[in-house]
Design an enzyme around this catalytic site. Sequence first.
Site, PDB file in Angstrom:
ATOM      1  N   SER A   1      -9.406   1.186   3.088  1.00 59.06           N
ATOM      2  CA  SER A   1      -8.652   2.044   2.199  1.00 59.06           C
ATOM      3  C   SER A   1      -7.578   1.329   1.384  1.00 59.06           C
ATOM      4  O   SER A   1      -6.990   1.918   0.480  1.00 59.06           O
ATOM      5  CB  SER A   1      -7.996   3.169   3.004  1.00 59.06           C
ATOM      6  OG  SER A   1      -7.106   2.659   3.979  1.00 59.06           O
TER       7      SER A   1
ATOM      8  N   SER B   1      -9.502  -1.529   6.992  1.00 62.67           N
ATOM      9  CA  SER B   1      -8.929  -1.174   5.692  1.00 62.67           C
ATOM     10  C   SER B   1      -8.156  -2.285   4.999  1.00 62.67           C
ATOM     11  O   SER B   1      -7.816  -2.151   3.826  1.00 62.67           O
ATOM     12  CB  SER B   1      -8.029   0.055   5.836  1.00 62.67           C
ATOM     13  OG  SER B   1      -8.797   1.199   6.128  1.00 62.67           O
TER      14      SER B   1
ATOM     15  N   LYS C   1       0.834  -1.193   0.000  1.00 67.99           N
ATOM     16  CA  LYS C   1       0.000   0.000   0.000  1.00 67.99           C
ATOM     17  C   LYS C   1       0.877   1.254   0.000  1.00 67.99           C
ATOM     18  O   LYS C   1       1.918   1.302   0.650  1.00 67.99           O
ATOM     19  CB  LYS C   1      -0.886  -0.036   1.245  1.00 67.99           C
ATOM     20  CG  LYS C   1      -1.945   1.039   1.348  1.00 67.99           C
ATOM     21  CD  LYS C   1      -2.755   0.826   2.620  1.00 67.99           C
ATOM     22  CE  LYS C   1      -3.910   1.805   2.751  1.00 67.99           C
ATOM     23  NZ  LYS C   1      -4.705   1.545   3.976  1.00 67.99           N
TER      24      LYS C   1
END
Length: 610
Positions: free
Chosen positions: A293, A317, A216
């Site tokens: 996310s 997330s 990420k």
Amino acid sequence: MALALLLPAALLLLLLLYLGFVRCFTAAPSAVFQCRERVGAAGFQPPRDAWGPRLSGQPLRLLVHLANTAFGQFCLVPFLMRQNNLFLLRYLHIYEDPTFFPVVAAEAKKDKPETKSTAEILEQLMEMRSPSATSGFSFREILDYLNSYRTGELTPTQIAENIISLLEDCEKSSPPLRAIVQWDKQQIQMMAEASTTRYRNKCPLSLLDGIPVCLKEEIKVVPYHHRSGTAYLGTEPETEDATLTRKLREAGAVIIGVSNMHELGTGTTGCNPGRFHGTTRNPYNPNYFTGGSSSGSAAAVAAGLCPLSIGSDGGGSVRIPASFCGVVGLKGTFGCFSAYGSHPLSYSTVSLGPICASVTDAAIAYSILAAPDPLYPYGLHQPKPSLSDVLTPDLKGLKLGVDWTFFKACDAEILAVCQKAVEHLQALGAMVVEVSLLEMEEVRVAHLICILSEMRDFLQPDFNHHFQDMNLETRANLALASKFTALDYIKANRQRSRNMRFLKEIFATVNCILTPATACTAPKIHETDLETGNSDILTTIRTIRYMQLANFTGIPGLVVPVGYTAAGLPINFQVMAKWWDEAVLLRVGLKLEQFRGATRKPAIYYDVFA
């Protein structure tokens, strides 16, 4: 032209506010004014109706503008907070001392000699992969890569070249996948060639040697920009790896790039209209969101670009996008995976974790990446990963807790599949015990106070100097965060102490807590979402309903695919356990994989072996 667009938006917003005020003042008094005394702990109560229109486009622009004016800060935002019960804790007397970080010491283990090493257990796990899993479609797992490398059928270099071609192709598709937002051909080739040499010399570094992975964008990876989904952070290429990035390199993994994310982790859809990012598409249906996310991390695995990715989880997330994309996601115990080198967006709720093609792959990632880090104090005293009980043929002896009222607070299709999954676990010998998850509405509010307050604290300089560079949804959430007080934050952490105590009592009687992963499946993308983002309070509440408890208290959680809706969207199931007992999650997760049966091939899928 601008006036012509703003006037209808203003009228729409005024109408929505009027309807909200009517709803507020015609509601029963008990729905508007909360009790100021805590009478006693109560089990899960379905939350009172939240309120908030779904906004995107010009109405969202107007809302964000108003929210950051004096009128917004003194009238509009407090009104929305009251409508969504966010003042709840102000009316409660909570006497426990606050817990600002959910750090829990590992329990002393009973003297039980390890009969097999972790490496031997992982090899046996891979050997046990059901042959029937390959009769139809199945995701390429770490084992598939290892078998190809060990036999010489393919090399890491060949796989890397295929991935490079696919990364070029997938951004030319309509719509583009937007899973990997930064990658470098030479970097990928260099790591792959080094791995190929090690396999040629029969000295691979680990089970992750040659395995393609992505991280990420919130996590530092040399030489990429550390943007965290924004248009203004990471103006220069990164020169220092995060701890998990370094551990992946040391294990021989081939880092294929950094993955897309919801800007600054402030939302749960993965919608990011920023100029460097764009919205990641769900491989099962590109007209639906991936969840966030860690949107790109989940999409990359579901689309076949890699069998393993790393995300961060402050409010689901890792687990939300894994669930919406039909793959496996593990949020470790708070401190289990070092977060050094990731942006400290929320320092008391965030845990890093893997998103994987299978539970076995999650076990491999856990065994290699979970370790104390001198640079990250919260996991210094964690136990060494142990997988000794994962190989059991059944679930006899395990007690699985279910709060059925809480469990059933989801869409009917999800409930039907997840109830059958519970029956499947029972058939394997587990005992299902009804438990009561106490004060879950307080958890919802307190978790929100903690994560938004901590984000606002970290982002205060950015809010002052880069306000116009932020996405609209980020600005709206930070406007909300600015209304929480120091007393709110302290009281939320007092609530954390209560819920951690409740969980310790529950885990004295059961090994795990079972829930659906999410209360809804992936939401549909609207055209205006791609231009401005969106704000959808009701969908957010349903998306994170089963996520917040683990983030708030620091316990680990694993989500595993168990089925699909009639529309073909994935449904996942969640297992939570006491602090530092990831092994029991993996044991149950392996059995849940057997329940799903056939795996449906995503609409967007790339076979890197082809």
